[in-house]
Design an enzyme around this catalytic site. Structure first.
Site: not given
Ligand code: IMP
Ligand code: MG
Length: 189
Positions: A55, A112, A115, A165
């Site tokens: 979302k 969005d 990370d 964040v």
């Molecule tokens: P990744 O797979 O580690 O790149 O992160 C994937 C998902 O984790 C993102 O699409 C977000 O939905 C959530 N996410 C990562 N960092 C944040 C943050 O700082 N705030 C809120 N959601 C986050």
């Molecule tokens: Mg996301």
């Protein structure tokens, strides 16, 4: 309050859990307009299918698609990653798949925040297998120094320090998505 203008006041109900403003509402607005202009130029010959990742990307998608002056199409996926709430495991479950066919489409994933990059990496492989003409990414936020997988991101809004964040679509337990600015979260984990 003028709901048509992005605002930077910190909502009373959220104040105690929010730290500093990482990206102000005005900065978000201006950058989204720039991204929209760039995408309009780059895809003038072949308007893209925008694929939003639910979302977290709802606010970004809503503003970005209106900043693009092309007949874009829009669809959404919902994914959930297994594991703890604030760290991804990289194992992604597809909760809602796309409704449209990707064959020979120019697909732009609208995310969005990147990370670790594991979610995006998974999505790229998953969607790439459906024979799109092209598959690129537009990410509002990229966390500096956190990527565990090499990412080629065609469009990036902001590179931010590696803090958790919230705001502008980003949540903790489904809250704070309805803020116009992006803040560090200092409430309970
Ligand atoms: P990744 O797979 O580690 O790149 O992160 C994937 C998902 O984790 C993102 O699409 C977000 O939905 C959530 N996410 C990562 N960092 C944040 C943050 O700082 N705030 C809120 N959601 C986050
Ligand atoms: Mg996301």
């Amino acid at each position: 309050m003028d709901r048509h203008a992005p605002h930077d006041f910190t909502a009373k109900w959220a104040q105690q859990d929010l730290g500093e403003v990482v990206v102000s509402a005005k900065e978000v607005h201006d950058r989204v307009c720039e991204l929209g202009n760039q995408i309009s130029k780059d895809y003038a010959a072949n308007p893209p299918l925008l694929v939003g990742v639910l979302k977290g990307a709802i606010n970004f998608m809503s503003d970005l698609m209106r900043a693009i002056e092309l007949p874009v199409e829009v669809d959404f996926m919902a994914v959930s990653s297994y594991g703890a709430a604030t760290k991804t495991s990289g194992v992604v479950r597809i909760v809602k798949d796309l409704d449209v066919d990707l064959v020979n489409r120019d697909v732009l994933i609208v995310e969005d925040v990147v990370d670790s990059g594991l979610t995006l990496n998974y999505l790229r492989q998953y969607l790439g297998a459906r024979s799109p003409a092209s598959l690129e990414v537009c990410a509002l936020l990229v966390k500096e120094g956190e990527q565990r997988v090499e990412q080629s991101l065609k469009y990036v809004g902001f590179v931010i320090p590696s803090h958790f964040v919230v705001g502008y679509g980003l949540d903790v337990n489904e809250r704070y998505r309805n803020l116009d600015a992006i803040y560090t979260y200092v409430g309970e984990a």
